[in-house]
Each structure stands twice: as structure tokens, then as C-alpha cells.
Design a protein around this motif. Structure first.
Motif, PDB file in Angstrom:
ATOM      1  N   SER A  24      56.988  44.810  45.000  1.00 19.07           N
ATOM      2  CA  SER A  24      55.551  45.112  44.956  1.00 19.07           C
ATOM      3  C   SER A  24      54.863  44.420  43.793  1.00 19.07           C
ATOM      4  O   SER A  24      53.773  43.856  43.951  1.00 19.07           O
ATOM      5  CB  SER A  24      55.320  46.617  44.866  1.00 19.07           C
ATOM      6  N   SER A  25      55.491  44.469  42.639  1.00 18.68           N
ATOM      7  CA  SER A  25      54.907  43.852  41.449  1.00 18.68           C
ATOM      8  C   SER A  25      54.734  42.341  41.623  1.00 18.68           C
ATOM      9  O   SER A  25      53.683  41.782  41.294  1.00 18.68           O
ATOM     10  CB  SER A  25      55.782  44.152  40.238  1.00 18.68           C
ATOM     11  N   ASP A  28      51.978  41.603  44.075  1.00 19.76           N
ATOM     12  CA  ASP A  28      50.682  41.809  43.429  1.00 19.76           C
ATOM     13  C   ASP A  28      50.320  40.602  42.567  1.00 19.76           C
ATOM     14  O   ASP A  28      49.185  40.113  42.615  1.00 19.76           O
ATOM     15  CB  ASP A  28      50.692  43.064  42.562  1.00 19.76           C
ATOM     16  N   GLN A  29      51.271  40.128  41.787  1.00 19.42           N
ATOM     17  CA  GLN A  29      51.018  38.978  40.919  1.00 19.42           C
ATOM     18  C   GLN A  29      50.685  37.730  41.731  1.00 19.42           C
ATOM     19  O   GLN A  29      49.853  36.922  41.325  1.00 19.42           O
ATOM     20  CB  GLN A  29      52.230  38.697  40.037  1.00 19.42           C
ATOM     21  N   GLU A  31      49.245  37.800  44.528  1.00 20.79           N
ATOM     22  CA  GLU A  31      48.065  38.142  45.315  1.00 20.79           C
ATOM     23  C   GLU A  31      48.300  37.956  46.814  1.00 20.79           C
ATOM     24  O   GLU A  31      47.454  37.456  47.541  1.00 20.79           O
ATOM     25  CB  GLU A  31      46.857  37.337  44.832  1.00 20.79           C
TER      26      GLU A  31
END
Length: 54
Positions: A24-25, A28-29, A31
Motif C-alpha cells: 500500500s505504501s 501510494d508513493q 500514485e
């Protein structure tokens, strides 16, 4: 004596855990959209056939 085959499953399991924990991280980074995340998950990373009979 333990050779590479003894340690390989431990390394694979460690890599799998890191991917699952950080997925997930990283998405997210990067995008990534939800569609892109779903498209990559289980296909590019952690493809069930990649570890078949391991």
C-alpha cells in the motif's frame, strides 16, 4: 550441510512478507490508481505460479 536450497525458502518468504507489508505504501508513493494496484497485485508481484513447487 545447508546449501542454497535450504536458505532459498526463507529468503522467498521474507521477500513475500516485505511485498505484502509495503504494498500500500509503495502504491501510494507511485500514485497508482486502484485499478493499477489491482492489475499489478498477484500478477507482477506474488504471482502464484512464480513459486509453484518451491
Amino acid at each position: 550441510m545447508g546449501g542454497p536450497k535450504v536458505f532459498a525458502p526463507v529468503k522467498v518468504e521474507a521477500a513475500r512478507r516485505v511485498i505484502e507489508d509495503e504494498w500500500s505504501s509503495v502504491c501510494d508513493q507511485a500514485e497508482l490508481t486502484k485499478a493499477d494496484r489491482n492489475r499489478l497485485w498477484g500478477r507482477q508481484f506474488l504471482n502464484p505460479f512464480a513459486l509453484y513447487n518451491y
